[in-house]
Write an enzyme that holds these catalytic residues in place. Structure first.
Site, PDB file in Angstrom:
ATOM      1  N   GLU A 560       0.408   1.412  -5.427  1.00 52.05           N
ATOM      2  CA  GLU A 560      -0.616   1.874  -4.479  1.00 52.05           C
ATOM      3  C   GLU A 560      -0.959   3.327  -4.810  1.00 52.05           C
ATOM      4  O   GLU A 560      -0.064   4.171  -4.952  1.00 52.05           O
ATOM      5  CB  GLU A 560      -0.128   1.766  -3.039  1.00 52.05           C
ATOM      6  CG  GLU A 560      -1.188   2.231  -2.040  1.00 52.05           C
ATOM      7  CD  GLU A 560      -0.721   2.137  -0.596  1.00 52.05           C
ATOM      8  OE1 GLU A 560      -1.527   2.469   0.307  1.00 52.05           O
ATOM      9  OE2 GLU A 560       0.443   1.753  -0.351  1.00 52.05           O
ATOM     10  N   ASN A 615      -6.851   2.379  -1.052  1.00 50.73           N
ATOM     11  CA  ASN A 615      -7.241   2.300   0.357  1.00 50.73           C
ATOM     12  C   ASN A 615      -8.725   2.629   0.515  1.00 50.73           C
ATOM     13  O   ASN A 615      -9.253   3.545  -0.141  1.00 50.73           O
ATOM     14  CB  ASN A 615      -6.420   3.279   1.195  1.00 50.73           C
ATOM     15  CG  ASN A 615      -4.982   2.824   1.328  1.00 50.73           C
ATOM     16  OD1 ASN A 615      -4.655   1.986   2.150  1.00 50.73           O
ATOM     17  ND2 ASN A 615      -4.113   3.409   0.491  1.00 50.73           N
ATOM     18  N   GLU A 647      -7.561  -2.066  -0.010  1.00 48.93           N
ATOM     19  CA  GLU A 647      -6.864  -2.192   1.267  1.00 48.93           C
ATOM     20  C   GLU A 647      -7.750  -1.648   2.378  1.00 48.93           C
ATOM     21  O   GLU A 647      -8.266  -0.531   2.280  1.00 48.93           O
ATOM     22  CB  GLU A 647      -5.545  -1.428   1.232  1.00 48.93           C
ATOM     23  CG  GLU A 647      -4.571  -1.952   0.173  1.00 48.93           C
ATOM     24  CD  GLU A 647      -3.258  -1.195   0.187  1.00 48.93           C
ATOM     25  OE1 GLU A 647      -3.118  -0.274   1.015  1.00 48.93           O
ATOM     26  OE2 GLU A 647      -2.363  -1.516  -0.618  1.00 48.93           O
ATOM     27  N   ASP A 677      -4.401  -3.786   5.578  1.00 46.17           N
ATOM     28  CA  ASP A 677      -3.386  -2.742   5.657  1.00 46.17           C
ATOM     29  C   ASP A 677      -3.026  -2.489   7.116  1.00 46.17           C
ATOM     30  O   ASP A 677      -3.832  -2.716   8.026  1.00 46.17           O
ATOM     31  CB  ASP A 677      -3.923  -1.462   5.002  1.00 46.17           C
ATOM     32  CG  ASP A 677      -2.832  -0.455   4.713  1.00 46.17           C
ATOM     33  OD1 ASP A 677      -1.651  -0.845   4.762  1.00 46.17           O
ATOM     34  OD2 ASP A 677      -3.183   0.708   4.426  1.00 46.17           O
ATOM     35  N   GLU A 734       5.742  -2.512   4.264  1.00 45.66           N
ATOM     36  CA  GLU A 734       5.723  -1.097   3.906  1.00 45.66           C
ATOM     37  C   GLU A 734       6.897  -0.385   4.568  1.00 45.66           C
ATOM     38  O   GLU A 734       7.433  -0.835   5.590  1.00 45.66           O
ATOM     39  CB  GLU A 734       4.409  -0.452   4.369  1.00 45.66           C
ATOM     40  CG  GLU A 734       3.176  -0.989   3.700  1.00 45.66           C
ATOM     41  CD  GLU A 734       1.908  -0.290   4.218  1.00 45.66           C
ATOM     42  OE1 GLU A 734       1.216   0.336   3.399  1.00 45.66           O
ATOM     43  OE2 GLU A 734       1.637  -0.372   5.430  1.00 45.66           O
TER      44      GLU A 734
END
Length: 779
Positions: A560, A615, A647, A677, A734
């Site tokens: 990520e 993201n 995301e 997310d 996460e």
């Protein structure tokens, strides 16, 4: 009686009439030529002097010779040719001398020229009489000779003097008449002084022979020829001058500026624009002194553009701009001055308007930012205390949106008028732009500033009747005090703005004083915003990568990309501090584009084709160009679409579900994966999952941190994992930081994990991924 008897009994009246015609015509011509010569410049006088001498001499001589041919003394007479020709030369020379002297400047110049003319006529007459021969005894009477000379001198002086008189009838009528009388008086008085006693009388001596008649006609013809030549030259010159005058008149009449032609200080020609400036009818300025119309005309210098005023007859003096040029026009004695007069009233009014607009607001008439800053600097230079009020209108945008900008402008003007009316002596109100106003208030105490702010706020609250409704604005006022809150003008302005923004966001008060502790947060946000712009322009952002791994095998499944903002001192500002500001200011769009392009570019250079997760902000997701941008970046970087995972949060979808799902479907068509997310933190997670088939669900880190807090968190995690299994959607947890958390997730069938247990985010995490597995990190 002797002169009269000589005229009636001793002369042939037919020839006397012919001599009179020659004399009259020649006197008129001579008068015109003398006037032309007198008005000519020194360089242009010679031709007119020559023509005048010829015309005047021919007039005098022809008149004399024809009159002598008319004289019948009773004996045969003859004329010596040499003396007769000499008398013509004497007449021409005398006329040239008389015209030259009479044209000079001076009080007695004209009269002196007339005296010379009389003496010249006398000299010509008696020279011509010297050529008179006859078989007779010739006796002269001195008294008549003297009388003839006196008559010629006095008449000539009077005629030349009158010829310089500019009155309308004196110069063209009386002056030629006096010239005729001068010549006639001299000739016939001189003839009266002559007594001829024949020695041998002839019976035919009193008759006019054919030869004499032919001679008289020839002399008259030659005289008229000379006079005609002079008249033709004069007429051609007059025609040329008239044409030049017409061209000049057309030229100056075509000018929008006032144009005046001046000679000898007198206005000779003026166009309509000038007479309109003077407030008189056309023609009323001609032959008047130019000083009657233009002030300080003597100070105007040729070749320079100078300002003066025109004395208008029907009002106040008119400010003008004048350019003067001197030219030699035609044969004028003095240079002609051409005045170009431009009306400055409209320009002065425009300059005043420009100066007013430079310092005042064009809509409300209040002082503008420039005037405000100057006033602030002057007050700051004094020792007196004052308050700066930053005023922002509330609900003004609603009026603009609902009723239009025209009504909005009326409301601004209404507010400005009432603020001006509420302003007291020594106070200053200005408009900075839009719906922002400021006020400078001299104060003695803190509450004086609050009272002035409330007074102005109440003035703003006065409603406006428009569009069949009462329109009203509120006002948020921030107050900063000098020198308590700041000792620099720029800082004081900033302090007042901070207080105003706090008042605008407050639900309980519309007026706030500056307080350093409370307003420092706003100042910090502003510094962050400026820093974001600078970091974006100078490429000061970094991407750190956090590893994602399979729970079952421990293999690396992807990374990520996390945005980091490094400061000059080596520290980092948390994304939680600057991302919300970037979203508020719109900077998230260029920042998000940079992150996406940088992440794809770096991922394309990795040795192994692992997935890269990026993201997306809700602001980015709402942008219609997002699919095109993603497609363009994939093409530019060469990254395979199946390696990119975008995301999004469910909060981004809730704002506009239909629009968001449409954009997500376009992204899916590109081959890009879409993950939800922070699952579990939204308001409608199940409806969101039903609206769009996500490729992955990321369980929020908060569930991991609460895993040891009790059975409830474990139950929620089991439920989410079961939901993912039933929907056939992989689950990534996460925030995995402990071995116990990893073991629990493996037991519950979680697919992937990421967190500090696997490694902290770093710039080099992706480069070292070949040796990394979940098991290694756990160990």
């Amino acid at each position: 009686m002797r002169v009269l008897t000589c005229l009636t009994e001793d002369h042939n009246l037919l020839l006397v009439a012919l001599a009179a015609v020659i004399c009259v015509v020649g006197s008129v011509v001579l008068n015109r030529l003398f006037d032309k010569n007198r008005r000519s410049s020194a360089k242009a006088r010679l031709p007119w002097l020559f023509l005048g001498a010829m015309a005047g001499g021919a007039t005098i001589w022809c008149t004399h010779f024809v009159a002598m041919l008319a004289y019948r003394p009773g004996v045969e007479v003859a004329y010596a040719p040499v003396l007769t020709g000499l008398s013509l030369l004497v007449a021409m020379f005398a006329c040239a001398l008389a015209i030259g002297v009479g044209s000079l400047r001076g009080r007695y110049a004209a009269a002196s020229g007339g005296v010379l003319f009389g003496l010249g006529v006398t000299a010509m007459h008696y020279t011509g009489m010297s050529a008179f021969t006859a078989e007779a005894l010739v006796i002269w009477h001195p008294a008549y000779v003297v009388a003839s000379i006196v008559a010629a001198v006095v008449g000539g002086a009077a005629a030349f003097h009158i010829a310089t008189d500019d009155r309308r009838w004196m110069r063209p009528v009386v002056a030629p008449l006096l010239l005729v009388l001068t010549i006639v008086a001299l000739h016939f008085t001189g003839m009266g002084a002559l007594t001829v006693l024949p020695l041998a009388p002839s019976a035919d001596a009193t008759l006019l022979t054919e030869a004499e008649a032919l001679l008289a006609a020839s002399v008259a013809a030659i005289g008229f020829l000379i006079l005609g030549t002079a008249v033709a030259s004069y007429a051609l010159e007059a025609q040329t001058e008239r044409q030049s005058q017409d061209r000049l008149s057309g030229l100056i009449e075509g000018s929008v500026d006032g144009m005046v032609v001046v000679a000898d200080g007198k206005v000779r020609l003026a166009n309509h624009a000038f007479t309109e400036l003077c407030g008189v009818q056309e023609g009323q300025t001609v032959d008047t002194d130019i000083g009657e119309w233009i002030e300080d005309v003597a100070s105007l210098q040729p070749g320079l553009l100078m300002q003066s005023r025109v004395r208008a007859r029907d009002g106040a003096p008119v400010p003008v701009e004048i350019a003067v040029r001197e030219e030699m026009a035609g044969a004028n004695t003095t240079p002609v001055q051409i005045f170009a007069v431009r009306d400055l009233r409209s320009r002065i009014a425009q300059e005043r308007r420009i100066a007013h607009l430079a310092r005042n607001d064009s809509l409300t008439g209040l002082p503008n930012r420039t005037s405000f800053l100057e006033k602030l600097e002057r007050l700051a230079a004094t020792d007196s205390g004052f308050a700066l009020l930053a005023i922002d209108l509330d609900r003004f945008k609603e009026v603009n949106d609902l009723y239009g900008h025209a009504v909005g402008d009326r409301l601004l003007l209404h507010v400005a008028d009432h603020m001006k009316a509420a302003t007291r002596e020594g106070e200053f109100v200005a408009r900075l732009g839009g719906d922002e106003f400021v006020a400078l208030i001299p104060i003695r105490e803190r509450m004086d500033a609050h009272a002035a702010a409330e007074r102005l706020r109440q003035a703003i609250l006065t409603p406006l009747e428009a569009e069949h409704a009462e329109l009203q604005c509120g006002a948020s006022v921030g107050i900063a005090l000098w020198p308590d809150d700041a000792t620099e003008a720029s800082v004081l302005i900033n302090d007042a703005d901070l207080a105003m923004y706090r008042a605008k966001s407050s639900l309980t008060t519309d007026i706030c004083f500056y307080e350093g502790a409370m307003d420092e947060a706003v100042r910090h946000r502003r510094r962050i915003t400026l820093g974001l712009r600078d970091a974006l322009e100078n490429d000061r952002f970094e991407l750190h990568y956090q590893l994602q791994a399979s729970v079952e095998t421990g293999d690396v499944t992807g990374f990520e990309a996390l945005l980091r903002w490094k400061q000059a001192d080596g520290t980092y500002i948390s994304p939680a501090d600057f991302i919300p500001l970037a979203e508020e200011t719109g900077l998230i769009l260029p920042i998000g584009e940079w992150v996406l392009r940088q992440a794809c570019s770096e991922a394309a250079s990795w040795d192994r084709p692992h997935r890269i997760a990026v993201n997306l902000s809700p602001v980015q997701l709402s942008h219609v160009d997002l699919p095109r941008l993603v497609h363009q970046i994939l093409i530019e970087t060469g990254l395979s679409p199946n390696r990119l995972e975008l995301e999004i949060t469910e909060t981004a979808m809730i704002s506009d579900m239909e629009r968001t799902t449409h954009i997500l479907r376009q992204l899916k068509l590109l081959g890009v994966s879409v993950a939800m997310d922070d699952f579990g933190t939204g308001y409608s997670s199940l409806s969101t999952l039903r609206a769009f088939p996500f490729d992955k669900i990321k369980l929020d880190r908060t569930f991991m941190s609460e895993l040891d807090g009790g059975p409830q968190s474990k139950a929620i995690i089991r439920a989410v994992l079961a939901l993912g299994e039933s929907l056939d959607i992989p689950i990534l947890a996460e925030g995995v930081e402990t071995q116990e958390q990893l073991v629990f997730l493996r037991e519950q069938g979680c697919d992937e994990v990421q967190g500090y247990l696997l490694g902290r985010p770093s710039r080099d995490a992706a480069r070292d991924m070949g040796a990394l597995t979940a098991e290694t990190h756990v160990a």
